[in-house]
Design an enzyme around this catalytic site. Structure first.
Site, short mmCIF file in Angstrom:
data_model
loop_
_atom_site.label_atom_id
_atom_site.label_comp_id
_atom_site.label_asym_id
_atom_site.label_seq_id
_atom_site.Cartn_x
_atom_site.Cartn_y
_atom_site.Cartn_z
CG HIS A 270 4.80 -5.92 6.49
ND1 HIS A 270 6.09 -6.34 6.67
CD2 HIS A 270 4.82 -4.58 6.37
CE1 HIS A 270 6.88 -5.27 6.69
NE2 HIS A 270 6.14 -4.19 6.49
CG ASP A 327 1.23 2.03 3.85
OD1 ASP A 327 1.95 1.05 3.59
OD2 ASP A 327 1.65 3.19 3.93
#
Ligand code: SDX
Length: 392
Positions: A270, A327
């Site tokens: 991320h 996700d």
């Protein structure tokens, strides 16, 4: 100094922005919406409560919640002419392409809520976008599978109505399991907003030019589609299918580390979190619950858990603080509910519309807001004498 032109790194007309909506501590893995922890909101609220919180800055009381839900419900139906709009697409068009096209065109159907200087019109446009996204998303799915569109119902909650419009057919109403509806609502909450991510920044930049809110949200949908951003949930399922069996995990872990190989571990890493994404933790727990409730035994869930275990003990990922993100598990739940992978990012866009709309309103009502104009670090030629073509 960069050659001929100087660059003032302090000049960041859109490099950063002030907001009161969402706070992320990437190192600690903390996500707050208007001060409330995402874990508390996901556990105790409905998506409509969180939408109210993001838009208005505080959690609603019972009457405020009911009034807001009724307002949103009132706007769920779309202009009948839109049904013809869908019929211009090929049936095999990716649902995200349909979302970009349909949402981008909404200003032509709702031009009475496009004057961004009018607070009343801004509020109506905000409610219309939040309310109509489930209808537009469900219609994109129906169109892709060749089934008739299903109209919204006022007696269902936001998540229930979306499931109904997606999976009911004229001959048979979809039986809404409370667990599935709760999981759907929780997935919407976990995807609602996330500070200044790529798609939210896109919405803010588009809005800073004075573009109408429908066009701004369409710009956000376009950006979210990328596999490095919202498209990752679809890419995770495709990756797990490609890995196929836990014995193949080490080979793919090595591929992910190889700088010459474009393969990346989708659902990992991320821009901000250098700890586990708190949304992934909630989704991992929800995946176990939903699959158990539905009696779905999906080997991909076990494969995902095995992959996470191996990656989180591998020096490459540990040193780079690469952890599962939002996700990594969401697609497994969506697949268990019955969505095709092509709809995963559509659902992300549906939920993120609440955050985009909240951030757009915050930006548009900020009197100090100027048009977005990122500066550059010029590294090209210094001034050159012109060369006529016969001398080149
Ligand atoms: C979302 O911004 C948001 O808030 C987004 C989002 C939201 O809610 O809006 O949270 C939603 O977009 C989540 C991210 C979904 N994308 C993916 O899961 C795709 C896979 N992830 C990678 O593409 C990547 O992690 C990014 C794009 C998410 C972040 O990329 P960065 O900023 O380059 O990551 P980094 O700087 O932390 O990378 C450090 C190192 C690099 O290697 P080195 O140059 O140091 O050797 O880690 C490597 C990267 O190459 N790396 C990965 C990796 N992610 C980063 N290596 C293998 N697999 C990965 N997934």
């Amino acid at each position: 100094e960069t050659g001929y032109f100087t660059y003032d790194p302090g000049f960041t007309s859109t490099g950063s922005c002030e907001s009161e909506i969402t706070y992320i501590d990437g190192d600690e893995g903390i996500l707050l919406h208007r001060g409330y922890r995402i874990e508390d909101l996901a556990e105790n609220c409905t998506f409509m409560e969180v939408a109210y919180l993001l838009l208005r800055g505080e959690l609603p009381n019972q009457q405020e919640k009911e009034d807001f839900e009724q307002t949103i419900t009132y706007h769920t139906m779309v202009h009948e002419q839109l049904l013809n709009f869908y019929r211009g697409f090929r049936r095999d068009a990716h649902p995200m392409a349909v979302m970009v096209g349909v949402v981008g065109a909404l200003s032509s159907f709702y031009h009475d809520s496009t004057d961004i200087t009018d607070p009343k019109q801004r509020m109506i446009a905000s409610h219309r976008l939040i309310a109509k996204m489930p209808t537009i998303a469900a219609m994109a799915y129906k169109y892709s599978v060749g089934q008739p569109f299903i109209y919204p119902r006022n007696d269902l909650s936001y998540a229930e109505d979306f499931l109904h419009m997606t999976f009911s057919v004229p001959a048979e109403q979809y039986k809404i399991s409370p667990t599935v509806a709760r999981a759907m609502d929780r997935i919407f909450i976990l995807h609602a907003d996330h500070e200044q991510n790529a798609s939210t920044s896109t919405v803010r930049i588009a809005g800073s030019s004075g573009a109408n809110p429908f066009a701004c949200i369409a710009a956000g949908i376009s950006c979210l589609w990328g596999p490095a951003h919202g498209g990752a949930n679809e890419a995770v399922l495709n990756m797990l299918a490609e890995i196929g069996h836990k014995d193949n995990i080490p080979k793919f872990i090595e591929k992910a580390k190889d700088k010459n190989d474009p393969f990346r571990l989708m659902g990992f890493g991320h821009r901000v979190y250098k700890n586990i994404d708190p949304r992934a933790t909630v989704l991992k727990k929800s995946a176990d619950e939903v699959l158990a409730e539905l009696g779905v035994d999906d080997p991909l869930l076990e494969l995902a858990q095995e992959l996470e275990q191996i990656a989180r003990n591998d020096d490459y990922f540990v040193e780079r603080k690469l952890f599962p993100n939002v996700d990594f598990y969401s697609g497994i739940i969506l697949k268990a509910i019955g969505f095709p992978t092509s709809m995963f990012t559509v659902l992300f866009a549906l939920a993120r519309t609440v955050g985009w709309v909240a951030q757009w309103n915050e930006m548009i009502t900020d009197p100090s807001q100027k048009i977005g104009r990122p500066r550059q670090l010029y590294k090209g030629n210094t001034e050159l004498p012109f060369t006529p073509i016969d001398k080149r």
